[in-house]
Design an enzyme around this catalytic site. Sequence first.
Site, short mmCIF file in Angstrom:
data_model
loop_
_atom_site.label_atom_id
_atom_site.label_comp_id
_atom_site.label_asym_id
_atom_site.label_seq_id
_atom_site.Cartn_x
_atom_site.Cartn_y
_atom_site.Cartn_z
N ASP A 1 -1.49 -0.77 5.96
CA ASP A 1 -1.66 -0.15 7.28
C ASP A 1 -3.13 0.14 7.60
OD1 ASP A 1 -1.97 1.96 5.45
OD2 ASP A 1 -1.33 3.42 6.95
N SER B 1 -5.85 5.83 -3.88
CA SER B 1 -5.79 7.26 -4.18
C SER B 1 -5.56 7.53 -5.67
CB SER B 1 -4.65 7.90 -3.38
OG SER B 1 -4.47 9.23 -3.76
N ASP C 1 0.86 -1.18 0.00
CA ASP C 1 0.00 0.00 0.00
C ASP C 1 0.90 1.24 0.00
OD1 ASP C 1 -2.40 1.61 0.48
OD2 ASP C 1 -1.58 1.89 2.49
N GLY D 1 -7.95 4.06 3.39
CA GLY D 1 -7.83 2.98 2.41
C GLY D 1 -8.97 2.90 1.40
N ASP E 1 -0.10 5.08 0.84
CA ASP E 1 -0.24 6.06 1.92
C ASP E 1 -0.11 5.38 3.27
OD1 ASP E 1 -0.90 8.41 0.27
OD2 ASP E 1 -2.72 7.30 -0.22
N ASN F 1 -4.22 10.21 -6.40
CA ASN F 1 -3.01 11.04 -6.33
C ASN F 1 -1.74 10.20 -6.16
OD1 ASN F 1 -3.95 13.93 -6.28
ND2 ASN F 1 -5.22 13.11 -4.63
N ARG G 1 -12.07 7.89 -2.52
CA ARG G 1 -12.48 9.18 -1.96
C ARG G 1 -13.99 9.26 -1.67
NH1 ARG G 1 -10.87 13.57 -5.94
NH2 ARG G 1 -8.94 12.38 -5.80
O1 LIG Z 1 -8.64 11.29 -2.57
P1 LIG Z 1 -7.60 10.39 -3.13
O2 LIG Z 1 -6.24 11.06 -3.22
O3 LIG Z 1 -8.01 9.76 -4.42
O4 LIG Z 1 -7.38 9.23 -2.07
C1 LIG Z 1 -8.39 8.31 -1.71
C2 LIG Z 1 -8.00 7.60 -0.42
O5 LIG Z 1 -6.73 7.00 -0.61
C3 LIG Z 1 -6.29 6.21 0.48
O6 LIG Z 1 -5.02 5.72 0.19
C4 LIG Z 1 -6.25 7.00 1.76
O7 LIG Z 1 -6.03 6.12 2.83
C5 LIG Z 1 -7.57 7.74 2.00
O8 LIG Z 1 -7.45 8.63 3.08
C6 LIG Z 1 -7.92 8.54 0.77
O9 LIG Z 1 -9.14 9.20 1.00
#
Ligand SMILES: O=P(O)(O)OC[C@H]1O[C@@H](O)[C@H](O)[C@@H](O)[C@@H]1O
Length: 258
Positions: A207, A149, A23, A73, A25, A151, A76
């Site tokens: 995590d 994510s 993973d 995890g 983040d 991002n 969004r």
């Molecule tokens: O909003 P993003 O950047 O697409 O991420 C989505 C989720 O990604 C996960 O990895 C995080 O643990 C979450 O907190 C987050 O909301």
Amino acid sequence: MAAPTEPRGTALNEASPDAVVLDTDGVITDTARVHASAWKRVFDDFLRRRARERGEEFRPFDTGADYLLHVDGRPRADGVRAFLASRGIALPEQVSRPGQDSVAALADAKDAAFRAALDRDGVVAFPSTVALVRRLRKDGIGVAAVSASRNCARVLAAAGVDALFDVRVDGMDAARLDLAGKPAPDLFLEAARRLGTPPGRTAVVEDSLAGVEAGRRGGFALVVGVDRNGRAAALAERGADVVVPDLGELGWPPWRTR
Ligand SMILES: O=P(O)(O)OC[C@H]1O[C@@H](O)[C@H](O)[C@@H](O)[C@@H]1O
């Protein structure tokens, strides 16, 4: 710090995994807390305003329990829905008139807050994770970075570790390929598929509670839980075979604790 727990006994105890899926983040980069504080800012603004309008008491978003149980995890918009549901709040998916609250508006606000924090503070990778990944690569073990994510690529690049991974499967892939979010195992299974290893020969490192559950549900040979916040028991309960406070605590071969 949580003490490492013993592996419960898996097929990998006496043999190396062929691949390891990590993973992002909170495992590779120190960004779980950046997500958590962006969520807190957005949810607290919303909850405070809502409480004022209704003459109710303001109960803030808790970056411990609320984040871990409902948001960590998950994709969004799933995080928005799950947290609101935990407070008995239902919002429309999209805004249909100006100023209206919606799942999409809260999700967009959180993304803006998260990106602003990245731009302002940068991103740090955990040195122990980087060391483990380098060691795995040296031994010819495939490594993937996985994340709910959208991002993820930006985060890995900002931390300077994007080139370390053979494969990346993230929130962009999930949307494009219509993969279900954690706790469904789809992201991890896709990573294993791209690495060319069956789940039964692949380890998952996570995590989040949703993430360890995904690893367990996917039939992965080993699920390593990383506990940076004193919730080792919850990670083990949801499916982690071994829980360590940091990947520097994993012995070598990587499924043995020191
Ligand atoms: O909003 P993003 O950047 O697409 O991420 C989505 C989720 O990604 C996960 O990895 C995080 O643990 C979450 O907190 C987050 O909301």
